[in-house]
Design an enzyme around this catalytic site. Structure first.
Site, PDB file in Angstrom:
ATOM      1  N   HIS A   1      -2.775   1.330   6.724  1.00 44.44           N
ATOM      2  CA  HIS A   1      -3.138   1.233   5.299  1.00 44.44           C
ATOM      3  C   HIS A   1      -3.320   2.629   4.722  1.00 44.44           C
ATOM      4  O   HIS A   1      -3.817   3.536   5.384  1.00 44.44           O
ATOM      5  CB  HIS A   1      -4.413   0.421   5.106  1.00 44.44           C
TER       6      HIS A   1
ATOM      7  N   CYS B   1       0.815  -1.220   0.000  1.00 47.25           N
ATOM      8  CA  CYS B   1       0.000   0.000   0.000  1.00 47.25           C
ATOM      9  C   CYS B   1       0.851   1.273   0.000  1.00 47.25           C
ATOM     10  O   CYS B   1       0.663   2.166  -0.833  1.00 47.25           O
ATOM     11  CB  CYS B   1      -0.987  -0.013   1.169  1.00 47.25           C
TER      12      CYS B   1
ATOM     13  N   HIS C   1      -5.793   1.990  -4.648  1.00 44.31           N
ATOM     14  CA  HIS C   1      -4.797   1.500  -3.696  1.00 44.31           C
ATOM     15  C   HIS C   1      -4.333   0.091  -4.061  1.00 44.31           C
ATOM     16  O   HIS C   1      -4.900  -0.580  -4.928  1.00 44.31           O
ATOM     17  CB  HIS C   1      -5.363   1.517  -2.270  1.00 44.31           C
TER      18      HIS C   1
END
Length: 342
Positions: free
Chosen positions: A306, A257, A318
């Protein structure tokens, strides 16, 4: 005459064995009846998602430790280069003082002070200030330079030694983080393998459908970026849709991420820190989802493990998790914390 004998009674040992066997059989039957049924596809997915979330948390820890290791390796290398250069300079200074001693010897003998200097620690020698009047100005300056260089070298060697110890501890922590990640991913894969091929295909189809819906909802045509750089970063990330999630990866072919966000912004000429937690401090924080613009960073979960890029219309772009690819997703699928305008 028929004999009337009492039937032979079973021995106590035999009764005990029979009783124990019967009890064991009953216990096994009870355990079988009480055994947990095979988890449903929904339950497996929930457990796998939880393991992937934990693996991603561990991945961001890994990324932070890896960043520290890289920094320490660079620092150690620089210190070792300084020590090597410093030792060369010290040798030259000593050779220069030796040349003075040689010249003095040829003209009538070595000055006792120089002789002492060449055979002992100049630091301790210079502490004896009373001996300085025995030296020429040139000799005294040479001695001071040697003493200073020795002090500097000692300090640099100690600093390098400390950094090497820290580096060893960091490498150990890195190995532990890696083991933790691999363990969670292995458990997740084992759970997925417990499903039938049809069930796994159904899960994959559901994920693909969710990604398609998010893609269609992303207001890519009308959403304005927060800046020219944010727009360039978003376009770079958009070009990587379909690239696989790989923990610890920073592109250009696979990403985790924070690897995707740091790579995307690097294409726009902006250097971001490696981890999602560090990237959370890379600009102005935006608390309201309605204030987000395309290209803003978006942080999720209480520990900020995240991160993604805002795509517009309540969607993000993402690198979601192991087994998935870079894609669009609803911002509401994870606990939103805040945005960051770089």
């Amino acid at each position: 005459m028929a004999s009337h004998r009492r039937p032979k009674q079973p021995s106590r040992t035999r009764v005990t064995v029979l009783t124990a066997t019967a009890a064991a059989a009953v216990a096994l039957t009870t355990q079988a009846a009480q055994a947990d049924p095979k988890p449903t596809k929904k339950e497996v997915k929930a457990k796998v998602d939880k393991l992937y979330e934990e693996a991603e948390h561990a991945t961001e820890k890994f990324n932070g430790v890896k960043e520290k290791q890289d920094r320490l390796e660079k620092q150690v290398g620089e210190l070792q280069d300084k020590v090597a250069r410093g030792q060369g300079e010290l040798n030259e200074l000593r050779n220069g003082l030796g040349s003075m001693a040689t010249a003095q010897y040829r003209t009538g003998g070595i000055d006792p002070s120089v002789q002492l200097m060449l055979s002992s620690d100049p630091d301790s020698y210079l502490d004896k200030a009373s001996t300085l009047d025995q030296l020429s100005t040139k000799q005294a300056e040479a001695l001071r330079k040697i003493a200073d260089k020795q002090r500097t070298l000692k300090q640099q060697r100690q600093e390098a030694s400390t950094k090497l110890e820290e580096l060893a501890e960091t490498r150990k922590a890195l190995g532990e983080n890696k083991k933790e990640i691999q363990g969670k991913l292995s458990k997740a894969q084992a759970l997925l393998n417990s499903l039938t091929a049809k069930e796994r295909a159904a899960l994959a189809a559901a994920e693909a459908e969710r990604a398609n819906r998010a893609s269609s909802r992303a207001d890519l045509g009308n959403a304005l970026p927060s800046s020219q750089r944010a727009g360039a970063a978003f376009s770079a990330a958009q070009s990587k849709i379909g690239s696989p999630y790989v923990w610890g990866a920073t592109g250009p072919n696979s990403f985790d991420c924070s690897g995707l966000t740091s790579w995307a912004y690097s294409q726009a000429g902006v250097s971001l820190p490696r981890t999602s937690q560090s990237q959370a401090n890379a600009g102005q924080r935006i608390s309201s989802q309605s204030a987000l613009k395309k290209g803003d960073l978006v942080l999720f979960y209480g520990d900020l493990h995240h991160i993604g890029l805002y795509a517009g219309n309540g969607q993000i772009l993402h690198a979601p998790k192991p087994g998935a690819t870079v894609r669009y997703e609803s911002i509401n699928n994870m606990p939103f914390q805040f945005g960051v305008r770089v």
